[in-house]
Design a protein around this motif. Structure first.
Motif, short mmCIF file in Angstrom:
data_model
loop_
_atom_site.label_atom_id
_atom_site.label_comp_id
_atom_site.label_asym_id
_atom_site.label_seq_id
_atom_site.Cartn_x
_atom_site.Cartn_y
_atom_site.Cartn_z
N PHE A 1 -14.97 17.12 -33.84
CA PHE A 1 -13.70 17.59 -34.38
C PHE A 1 -13.19 16.51 -35.32
CE2 PHE A 1 -8.93 17.80 -33.88
CZ PHE A 1 -8.77 18.88 -34.73
N ALA A 2 -13.18 16.80 -36.59
CA ALA A 2 -12.87 15.79 -37.60
C ALA A 2 -11.47 15.21 -37.44
CB ALA A 2 -13.04 16.37 -39.00
N GLY A 3 -10.55 16.01 -36.90
CA GLY A 3 -9.18 15.53 -36.75
C GLY A 3 -9.03 14.37 -35.79
N ASP A 4 -10.05 14.10 -34.98
CA ASP A 4 -9.97 12.96 -34.05
C ASP A 4 -9.98 11.62 -34.79
OD1 ASP A 4 -9.83 14.46 -31.73
OD2 ASP A 4 -12.00 14.49 -31.42
N PHE A 5 -10.51 11.60 -36.01
CA PHE A 5 -10.59 10.31 -36.71
C PHE A 5 -10.41 10.39 -38.22
CE2 PHE A 5 -14.84 11.97 -35.94
CZ PHE A 5 -15.41 12.00 -37.22
N ILE A 6 -10.30 11.58 -38.79
CA ILE A 6 -10.16 11.69 -40.23
C ILE A 6 -8.74 12.13 -40.58
CG2 ILE A 6 -10.89 12.89 -42.33
CD1 ILE A 6 -13.66 13.09 -41.19
N GLU A 7 -8.00 11.24 -41.20
CA GLU A 7 -6.73 11.60 -41.80
C GLU A 7 -7.02 12.20 -43.17
OE1 GLU A 7 -3.16 8.80 -40.55
OE2 GLU A 7 -4.74 7.70 -41.60
N GLY A 8 -6.13 13.03 -43.63
CA GLY A 8 -6.33 13.60 -44.96
C GLY A 8 -5.42 14.78 -45.19
N LEU A 9 -5.06 14.98 -46.43
CA LEU A 9 -4.16 16.06 -46.78
C LEU A 9 -4.89 17.39 -46.68
CD1 LEU A 9 -2.43 14.38 -49.84
CD2 LEU A 9 -1.85 14.24 -47.42
N GLN A 10 -4.22 18.37 -46.10
CA GLN A 10 -4.83 19.68 -45.90
C GLN A 10 -3.96 20.75 -46.56
OE1 GLN A 10 -7.92 19.70 -44.23
NE2 GLN A 10 -7.68 17.48 -44.37
N SER A 11 -3.71 21.83 -45.87
CA SER A 11 -2.91 22.91 -46.43
C SER A 11 -1.43 22.55 -46.39
CB SER A 11 -3.17 24.20 -45.66
OG SER A 11 -2.82 24.04 -44.30
N GLY A 12 -0.65 23.31 -47.11
CA GLY A 12 0.79 23.04 -47.16
C GLY A 12 1.49 24.06 -48.03
N LEU A 13 2.29 23.58 -48.94
CA LEU A 13 3.03 24.45 -49.85
C LEU A 13 3.08 23.78 -51.22
CD1 LEU A 13 4.72 27.12 -49.90
CD2 LEU A 13 6.75 25.69 -49.55
N ALA A 14 2.75 24.55 -52.24
CA ALA A 14 2.73 24.00 -53.60
C ALA A 14 3.18 25.08 -54.58
CB ALA A 14 1.34 23.51 -53.97
N THR A 15 3.64 24.63 -55.73
CA THR A 15 4.10 25.56 -56.75
C THR A 15 3.97 24.90 -58.12
OG1 THR A 15 5.89 27.11 -57.34
CG2 THR A 15 6.55 24.88 -56.68
N SER A 16 4.44 25.58 -59.12
CA SER A 16 4.35 25.04 -60.48
C SER A 16 5.59 24.22 -60.82
CB SER A 16 4.21 26.17 -61.50
OG SER A 16 5.38 26.96 -61.53
N VAL A 17 5.42 23.28 -61.71
CA VAL A 17 6.55 22.50 -62.21
C VAL A 17 7.55 23.44 -62.88
CG1 VAL A 17 7.24 20.70 -63.85
CG2 VAL A 17 5.20 20.39 -62.42
N LYS A 18 7.06 24.45 -63.56
CA LYS A 18 7.93 25.43 -64.22
C LYS A 18 8.84 26.11 -63.20
CE LYS A 18 7.58 29.29 -67.51
NZ LYS A 18 8.28 30.39 -66.84
N LYS A 19 8.28 26.49 -62.06
CA LYS A 19 9.09 27.14 -61.02
C LYS A 19 10.15 26.18 -60.47
CE LYS A 19 8.05 30.59 -59.35
NZ LYS A 19 8.42 32.00 -59.69
N ILE A 20 9.76 24.93 -60.27
CA ILE A 20 10.70 23.93 -59.76
C ILE A 20 11.86 23.73 -60.73
CG2 ILE A 20 10.96 21.45 -59.28
CD1 ILE A 20 8.12 21.55 -58.09
N ASN A 21 11.54 23.67 -62.02
CA ASN A 21 12.56 23.40 -63.02
C ASN A 21 13.46 24.61 -63.30
OD1 ASN A 21 11.64 20.78 -63.35
ND2 ASN A 21 10.34 21.28 -65.10
N GLU A 22 12.86 25.79 -63.29
CA GLU A 22 13.60 26.98 -63.70
C GLU A 22 14.30 27.69 -62.54
OE1 GLU A 22 11.07 29.58 -65.92
OE2 GLU A 22 10.89 28.17 -67.62
#
Length: 282
Positions: free
Chosen positions: A162-183
């Motif tokens: 199970f990789a989570g026992d020793f591997i840190e790392g960014l996985q899924s989350g939430l992302a969007t466009s800079v355009k959406k953030i600005n507008e």
């Protein structure tokens, strides 16, 4: 299952509580990022891949993280008793140069192997394809997601790591466009509230989450509970990612893509919406 909080949010009408008539769809990451750019999609859960794209110049940002440890599992042919025994072998991944491929290589390094010389990774797509390839002997092992590790075990394969026992790392989350953030920052803020509540709901209501997993993936209660307990270990405690992990990813992509310009963390992530969702200003 790495998107479990998002699915639970949909099941429990957390999107509707913030005024969203949200449609959660499965789409290949290679298609999701251009769709974000064009406005066909508003958000994606492929936060780690979004950061990689942002480093390369796409105007996108990750705004939250579900997973900050790997939730992937290395399963193998039952005759394989250790990672070291995979030397000279073949490992099935979903796609080359994506998370499953990177984690396969990280696991091998952890156990003292050289992933560039000691194994070959094969892109086989779906979980079913990868498991079938191990069973047939076409490959020696595969990187799978939860709960596919338990499904593989039930079909006679062996769970090695199970990789989570020793591997840190960014996985899924939430992302969007800079355009959406600005507008439309208000819309992004509402989605951030859904995101934070979905994490809190999933973490604090184990029984409800396990019941959802059983129904969603048609699993036994034992397998569902095991998958939930492993997945929870990978979750961010607050919906953010440690600055250290973001910097590691930025530096890795700059190095492999030979990008010389400096890249600030604020160019690829914006956790202000998640922070506001956790602690609303008066």
């Amino acid at each position: 299952m790495s998107q479990l909080p998002i699915l639970i949010a949909q099941q429990n009408k957390l999107f509707q509580a913030e005024g969203f008539d949200a449609e959660v769809i499965q789409i290949r990451t290679a298609l999701a990022l251009p769709a974000l750019m064009s406005g066909e999609l508003d958000f994606t859960t492929s936060a780690e891949t979004t950061i990689r794209a942002a480093i390369s110049g796409m105007p996108l940002k990750a705004i939250g993280f579900i997973g900050v440890r790997s939730s992937l599992v290395l399963v193998s042919n039952p005759r394989i008793n250790s990672v070291a025994a995979l030397k000279g072998g073949k490992i099935a991944v979903s796609s080359l140069r994506t998370t499953t491929d990177f984690v396969a290589r990280d696991i091998l390094r952890h156990y003292g192997l050289n992933p560039d010389k000691d194994i070959v990774t094969f892109p086989l797509g779906s979980e079913a394809n990868k498991i079938a390839a191990v069973k047939s002997g076409a490959v020696d092992a595969a990187i799978v997601t939860l709960p596919s590790d338990s499904i593989a075990e039930e079909q006679g394969l062996k769970k090695l790591v199970f990789a989570g026992d020793f591997i840190e790392g960014l996985q899924s989350g939430l992302a969007t466009s800079v355009k959406k953030i600005n507008e439309n920052p208000a819309r992004v803020q509402r989605m951030a509230r859904v995101f934070v509540r979905s994490l809190e709901f999933t973490r604090s209501r184990r029984g409800d989450a396990v019941d959802f997993i059983i129904k969603q993936w048609q699993l036994s209660r034992r397998v569902a509970e095991n998958s939930y307990d492993l997945m929870i270990k990978t979750f961010s405690p607050d919906g953010e990612a440690p600055e250290r992990l973001v910097r590691i990813l930025v530096d890795e992509v700059r190095r492999t893509q030979k990008i010389e310009r400096e890249i600030a963390l604020s160019d690829v992530v914006d956790f202000s919406f998640v922070r506001e969702a956790r602690n609303p200003s008066k």
